[in-house]
Every structure is written in structure tokens, then in C-alpha cells.
Scaffold this active site. Structure first.
Site, PDB file in Angstrom:
ATOM      1  N   GLU A 200     -10.214   3.431  -4.321  1.00 41.50           N
ATOM      2  CA  GLU A 200     -10.112   4.833  -3.895  1.00 41.50           C
ATOM      3  C   GLU A 200      -9.131   5.705  -4.691  1.00 41.50           C
ATOM      4  O   GLU A 200      -8.228   6.312  -4.134  1.00 41.50           O
ATOM      5  CB  GLU A 200      -9.743   4.880  -2.403  1.00 41.50           C
ATOM      6  CG  GLU A 200     -10.806   4.251  -1.546  1.00 41.50           C
ATOM      7  CD  GLU A 200     -10.425   4.155  -0.075  1.00 41.50           C
ATOM      8  OE1 GLU A 200     -11.325   4.378   0.753  1.00 41.50           O
ATOM      9  OE2 GLU A 200      -9.267   3.855   0.252  1.00 41.50           O
TER      10      GLU A 200
ATOM     11  N   HIS B 255      -3.180   4.075  -3.677  1.00 37.69           N
ATOM     12  CA  HIS B 255      -2.591   3.241  -2.617  1.00 37.69           C
ATOM     13  C   HIS B 255      -1.183   2.763  -2.953  1.00 37.69           C
ATOM     14  O   HIS B 255      -0.820   1.621  -2.672  1.00 37.69           O
ATOM     15  CB  HIS B 255      -3.509   2.069  -2.272  1.00 37.69           C
ATOM     16  CG  HIS B 255      -4.777   2.510  -1.580  1.00 37.69           C
ATOM     17  ND1 HIS B 255      -4.854   2.694  -0.222  1.00 37.69           N
ATOM     18  CD2 HIS B 255      -5.984   2.857  -2.077  1.00 37.69           C
ATOM     19  CE1 HIS B 255      -6.071   3.117   0.086  1.00 37.69           C
ATOM     20  NE2 HIS B 255      -6.774   3.236  -1.013  1.00 37.69           N
TER      21      HIS B 255
ATOM     22  N   ASP C 227       0.881  -1.167   0.000  1.00 41.68           N
ATOM     23  CA  ASP C 227       0.000   0.000   0.000  1.00 41.68           C
ATOM     24  C   ASP C 227       0.920   1.219   0.000  1.00 41.68           C
ATOM     25  O   ASP C 227       2.134   1.076  -0.184  1.00 41.68           O
ATOM     26  CB  ASP C 227      -0.951  -0.031   1.211  1.00 41.68           C
ATOM     27  CG  ASP C 227      -2.286   0.642   0.894  1.00 41.68           C
ATOM     28  OD1 ASP C 227      -2.289   1.880   0.755  1.00 41.68           O
ATOM     29  OD2 ASP C 227      -3.303  -0.061   0.777  1.00 41.68           O
TER      30      ASP C 227
END
Ligand code: NAG
Ligand code: NAG
Ligand code: NAG
Ligand code: NAG
Ligand code: NAG
Length: 637
Positions: free
Chosen positions: A373, A309, A255
Site C-alpha cells: 500500500e 507503513h 508498522d
């Protein structure tokens, strides 16, 4: 205090004496159990009941339930006769029809089974000798074929246990392949219990079970980027999963916070991206984990989450946008921000090197490409990205940035296909703006993509995705994000998805209801641990036993709710702990020992009258106190 003394005095006066435990021959044992009206009752051991009383696990094997203490409960026919036999643990034998005994998959499976048995025995030295010889016979059709779990793998099995007068017990497991056979062994192990009164291992000696899972995708997600988890902690998680027949370990390896994975052609990613040089999963670590999972019937599926991410590890490459931008909440959902820059051609070569290692090590039948996201504001903050877009005559609206994302996804996917030698591995993506109308139709082929749902279970977007033909995996955060609950870490108060989700809610999460008419497109579900506030020291009690609740929902999809499963779960939790998994305590141990005495509904049903009387009594006392305070009545002093 005085009252207790009085009660004891009265009891003694009426002939009660403390149980003479030692005289019974079982040091220190004061209590045993007896089955009465379908409930295991705790009884004080006496000369009179000693021969009849049994340990709690033995009692619960047959008492009040036709499935014993199996978790998850089988889906086919179960016949469990109330007959146990002592097992001679020294002479257990495995018979593998047509299988090379030296095959390391079967060897490891046998060893694991024996380890589970060993964990039941508190003290090997005082175990009573003798008993029946247990023969475990495994019949599978695909012996010898290198086993890899796939979406169409048949995980069913049949288990038959019988004994003969020659002092032999045969447990016969029949399955199409290794994976079903392995599940059968797991079930057999749950039918073997320790009797602390007789100090012997006993097996349910007359049983027949036929079993298969309802959902084919039964997973847990672990994020090893926000905090690192040792190989040992991951293996412990796989151990727990194997016990409840969960079959997918979704490994969210990287991430923006850290990049703990060795990539052979790009050593700088882990060098710059790991928290410390020791917090890196080397190739041998990954291979070890993948094999450890395979032996336990688990696919270890890697996720490379992108284009958002990402961050740590990508320094000095000039391939990311908004890395650690501040104030972060303008550009991403949590610090540090970072997204890959889709306009940099060389970036796709780095991706290919990452994918290449992941495919070599995991040989995944399904691959997760993240897609979580993505922030338009992040890409929009980069002048070079804006230039690239305007040079092509694109605008800078949301739709244009989705087009940029579509471009990224197409390019990245072509690199996945290249390392997979042209085989079109199914791809999973998280729900996002890209999986919303209208973009989903423009960029994601329903034959290729599986969508993992992380919105709430009643989000309308789920049916919109399903009606287009996508298969889904359900991880609705309102029931399956096991990191919810606890303090905030970017604010005060509680963390974003608080409160803590109880096991009952996990158990009740109803995929049929979530999917409506499209249930046939639901592959299954995953519970997730995002690790911002969890590391290996607090891992077990977050997953367990809530992950077991999910396991039963997915394997059995029982028509009953959590209440019917509760007492069985309490015992199953003990089984987890026995095997070194730090599962959370759900209730005082008293409730385990006094079955059905704790749930509030059981109490009100049994003694509504008593309850009403006690409430009326309380009311009366309340009124009196109130009146006393008001009127300073004489009677009150
Ligand atoms: C085990 O079950 C299989 C299939 O039902 C049967 O063919 C076989 O005879 C059984 N073996 C033993 C030892 O009971
Ligand atoms: C096992 O149970 C069945 C009934 O379900 C019975 O017919 C059979 O005799 C039992 N076998 C043994 C060895 O007790
Ligand atoms: C980084 O990339 C951008 C555009 O891709 C380029 O304009 C810039 O010069 C690069 N910077 C460095 C240090 O290479
Ligand atoms: C693709 O083919 C190459 C060369 O034959 C081989 O080394 C590699 O392991 C294959 N990759 C996969 C994922 O099958
Ligand atoms: C799940 O939902 C379906 C459809 O709403 C319903 O028929 C079923 O009884 C529910 N299952 C449970 C265990 O509540």
C-alpha cells in the site's frame, strides 16, 4: 413445565431409574460412549454396559473413521487397527538413534511431547497405575546437523506403532530430518487419549501412518505493531501451530503505529516508536521466539514492511514523508500515515542496521520486505521528493512514482544482500501497484521475488503474476484475513472486510482453483491477523480453530469439504483448549457429545418425511391462527 413432569412420571412408571453412578465406581460419571453404525453414541452408564462403554476421545479414535481424530489428516497410507493399550506414563522412553541426548533441540522436543501428554490427564492422583511401557524410537538421517527449516526441507515421516506380549509398545518414527520426526511425534501424541471411565491413558497400539504435506508454506501472520503481543502470547500461537503442523510464523513486527523492535545500532527507533518501554521485543526475546519456533518445526520469518507503513520511531530523522498527515485518507489507508523518503541516502544505512539485526537473530531462509500500500499522494506531498524527481528529468505521473519505488526497492535489496553476506535470500512482497502490469516487469525479477497475494481469490491479477513465473503465497483476504468482522474503528458500522469469516470458508479456500494451470508455483498460504482491533487478550479465539482449518487444507488438501471434517474439528478444538489455547467454541457442546445430530443436512437426509410432516403441521396451525384472527371464530376462544 407440566408436560415435563408428566413425561418423567411416565418414564418412572415404566421402570426407568436414574443411573446409580457412584455404584459403578466412577465418581460422578453418568455417561459414556459406544460405537454404533460408525457414530459414537452417548449412553447412560449402567452395570450392564459399564465394561463396554468408553470415553468420547477413545471412541472417536476408531469409530466411523479410518484416520481417527488426527488433525490434519495424513496424506499417505493409514492403517489404524481398533486396538488400544494402557500406557504406563511413568516409564515412557525416547530412543534417538545417533543423536546426542543432550542436544537442546531434541531435549526441548521431548519435553514438549511429555507436556502435551500431561495436558490430557485431568487428575494425576487418580490416574490408574500400570500399563504397557511405551518406547518412542526416532530414526533420522541428519542427526546432529543444526536444523533449519528451508523451502526444500522434506517434512515427511512414517510412524509405526506395535505392541508385544512382554508388555511393551514401540512407536517407531522414521524421517529424513528433525522436522519430519517432529511431525511424527505430533501425530503419535494425537493417537494417545485419556479414558475417563477407566481413568487411564490409552494409545492406539497397532497403527501405521505415512505422511507428508501437500504445500510447503503453511503459515500464520501476526501484526505486532497495531497492538503489542507479549512473548507469552506469541509462544502460545506457536504451540497451536505445532499441534497442526503449520510451519511458518510470519512476524509483521513493525508498522506506522509502533516500532516494538530493539535495533542495536539504532536504539532510538524502539525508544521513540514503542507504545511503552516494556512493549519492545529485545534481542533476547526475539532469539527466544525463534528458538521456540524451531523446536516446534516453525520458521519465524520477519517482515520489515516498507517503504509505506512506517512512521512511529522514525521521528527526528527527516527520512519519512506524510507522517501522521491529515486528513489521513488523502495519503494512506489508515492513520497514522507515513512512508520512507527514498531520496534520502542516509535512510538506507538505517535500513541496513534493521536488516542486520533481523538476519542475525532469525537467519531467515526467506525474507519479507513488505511493499504494501504505497501511496503516490504521500510522496507527491513532499516538495523535496518532487524536486529530486524533477531534477532528474522525471515527471510526476504514477509511472514516475513507481520508478521512485523501483529505485527504493533496488537500493533496499542491495542492503539486504549485504547483511546476508551476498547470499541471495528469496524476497517476498505483497501484491500492490508495483506487482501490476507494466511495473512488475520493470522492477521485480521473478527469480528473486515471491509474491504474497492479498486481493480476493478470484482477482485476475493472480494469474497475470503466475504466468510470469513468480511463486506465490496466498492470503486472499476474502478467506484468510481472520481479523475481518466486528465494529469499524475509523467509522461506525462494521470493519472494512466484514463479515466474519467462518472456519468452513477457510477450509474450502481452494488454492488449485485460485492458481488454475500454475498450481506448481503456489508455495502455500498464510492466514493473517492484522491487529488494529485485536490484542493478546482476544488473540486465541481469532486464530483458533480457524487456523487449524487452514492447516488441514494446506497439509492434506483433502478432496472432501468442511462437512466431512466437522466432527473431527470439534474434537480437535477440545485438544487446543486442553493445551491452554483459548480457541473459539464452534457449536454447543451437545453437538460434540451427540455426533451428527446437529448438521442440517444430516437431519433432512435422515428424516425428510418427518420434516415435511412437521412443516405441513406448522402451516396448518398458521392458517388456523390467521383465520381465527380474521374471523373471530368461536372455535378460537
Ligand atoms: C523402525 O523403522 C525402521 C525403518 O522402517 C526400521 O529399520 C527399524 O528396524 C524399526 N525399528 C523398530 C524398533 O521397530
Ligand atoms: C496389527 O494389525 C495387523 C493388520 O493390519 C495384523 O496383521 C497384526 O497382527 C496386528 N498386530 C497386533 C500386535 O495386533
Ligand atoms: C530535511 O530534508 C530535506 C531534503 O532532504 C531538506 O531540504 C531539509 O532541510 C531537511 N530538514 C532538516 C530539519 O534537516
Ligand atoms: C555475515 O558474515 C559476518 C562476518 O563473517 C558474520 O558475523 C554474520 O553473522 C554473517 N551474516 C549472516 C546472515 O550469515
Ligand atoms: C478445488 O478446485 C479444483 C479445480 O477447480 C477442483 O478440481 C477440486 O475438486 C476443488 N477441491 C475442493 C476440495 O473443492
Amino acid at each position: 413445565m407440566r408436560c415435563t413432569a408428566l413425561a418423567i412420571a411416565l418414564l418412572v412408571a415404566f421402570g426407568w431409574t436414574p443411573a446409580p453412578g457412584a455404584a459403578l465406581g466412577a465418581d460422578d460419571l453418568i455417561y459414556g460412549y459406544e460405537c454404533s453404525n460408525g457414530v459414537c453414541r452417548k449412553v447412560e452408564l449402567s452395570e450392564e454396559n459399564f465394561a463396554r462403554a468408553i470415553s468420547l476421545p477413545v471412541c472417536r479414535l476408531f469409530c466411523g473413521s479410518n484416520i481417527g481424530t488426527l488433525w490434519p489428516k495424513p496424506t499417505g497410507a493409514v492403517q489404524l487397527e481398533p486396538l488400544t493399550r494402557q500406557v504406563d506414563v511413568a516409564t515412557i522412553q525416547f530412543h534417538l538413534a545417533g543423536v546426542d541426548k543432550k542436544d537442546k533441540l531434541w531435549q526441548a522436543t521431548e519435553q514438549r511431547w511429555l507436556d502435551l501428554l500431561e495436558a490430557k490427564i485431568p487428575n494425576r492422583k487418580s490416574l490408574k497405575e500400570g500399563g504397557y511401557q511405551l518406547n518412542i524410537v526416532l530414526n533420522t538421517a541428519d542427526n546432529g546437523v543444526p536444523a533449519r527449516l528451508q523451502l526444500d526441507t522434506d517434512e515427511s515421516y512414517e510412524l509405526n506403532i506395535g505392541s508385544n506380549s512382554a508388555g511393551q509398545i514401540t512407536a517407531n518414527i522414521t524421517a529424513v530430518n528433525f522436522f519430519g520426526a517432529r511431525h511424527g511425534l505430533e501425530t503419535l501424541n494425537q493417537l494417545i487419549v485419556y479414558d475417563d471411565i477407566r481413568r487411564e491413558i490409552q494409545v492406539a497400539a497397532n497403527a501405521s501412518i505415512s505422511d507428508a504435506p501437500v504445500y510447503k508454506w503453511r503459515g500464520l501472520l501476526l501484526d505486532t505493531s497495531r497492538n503489542y503481543f507479549s512473548v507469552k502470547a506469541i509462544k502460545r500461537t506457536l504451540d497451536g501451530m505445532a499441534m497442526v503442523k503449520l510451519n511458518t510464523f510470519h512476524w509483521h513486527i513493525t508498522d506506522s503505529h509502533s516500532f516494538p523492535l530493539e535495533v542495536s545500532k539504532r536504539p532510538e527507533l524502539a525508544k521513540l516508536g514503542a507504545y511503552t518501554p516494556s512493549k519492545v521485543y529485545t534481542h533476547s526475546d526475539v532469539a527466544d521466539i525463534v528458538e521456540y519456533g524451531r523446536v516446534r518445526g516453525i520458521r519465524v520469518m520477519p517482515e520489515f514492511d516498507s517503504p509505506a507503513h512506517v512512521g512511529e520511531g522514525w521521528q527526528h530523522k527527516n527520512m519519512t514523508a506524510c507522517f501522521n498527515a491529515q486528513p489521513w485518507n488523502k495519503y494512506c489507508v489508515e492513520p497514522p500515515c507515513g512512508q520512507l523518503d527514498p531520496t534520502v541516502d542516509g535512510m538506507y544505512d538505517v535500513l541496513e542496521d534493521i536488516f542486520s539485526d533481523m538476519f542475525k537473530l532469525h537467519n531467515p531462509d526467506v525474507f519479507h520486505m513488505g511493499g504494501d500500500e504505497v501511496s503516490v499522494a504521500c510522496w507527491n506531498s513532499s516538495p523535496s521528493i518532487r524536486n529530486w524527481m524533477t531534477q532528474r528529468g522525471w515527471g510526476l505521473s504514477e509511472a514516475d512514482f513507481m520508478r521512485l519505488w523501483g529505485h527504493y526497492q533496488t537500493e533496499a535489496l542491495s542492503r539486504v544482500d549485504r547483511v546476508a553476506n551476498g547470499s541471495h535470500t528469496p524476497i517476498i512482497l505483497w501484491t500492490s501497484t508495483l506487482t501490476n502490469e507494466p511495473y512488475i516487469d520493470d522492477y521485480l525479477n521473478p527469480l528473486r521475488y515471491i509474491i504474497q497475494i492479498w486481493t480476493t481469490g478470484n482477482d485476475k491479477v493472480i494469474k497475470k503474476i503466475l504466468k510470469r513465473g513468480y511463486r506465490i503465497i496466498v492470503s486472499n483476504y476474502d478467506a484468510l484475513y481472520l481479523d475481518c468482522g466486528g465494529g469499524g474503528w475509523v467509522t461506525d458500522g462494521n470493519n472494512w472486510c466484514s463479515p466474519y469469516i467462518g472456519w468452513q470458508k477457510v477450509y474450502q479456500n481452494n488454492l488449485t482453483k485460485i492458481a488454475g494451470d500454475y498450481e506448481h508455483h503456489v508455495l502455500g498460504a498464510e492466514a493473517a491477523i492484522w491487529s488494529e482491533q485485536i490484542d493478546e487478550y482476544t488473540l486465541d479465539n481469532r486464530f483458533w480453530p480457524r487456523a487449524s482449518a487452514l492447516a488441514e487444507r494446506l497439509w492434506s488438501n483433502p478432496s472432501e469439504g468442511w462437512r466431512q471434517a466437522e466432527s473431527r474439528l470439534l474434537l480437535h478444538r477440545e485438544r487446543l483448549v486442553e493445551n491452554g489455547i483459548g480457541a473459539e467454541a464452534l457449536q454447543p457442546q451437545w453437538c460434540l457429545q451427540n455426533e451428527n445430530e446437529c448438521p442440517v443436512d444430516a437431519y433432512t437426509q435422515r428424516s425428510d418425511g418427518l420434516w415435511l410432516a412437521s412443516q405441513l403441521g406448522l402451516l396448518l396451525v398458521g392458517v388456523l391462527i390467521c383465520a381465527c384472527n380474521k374471523l373471530h371464530m368461536k372455535v378460537c376462544e
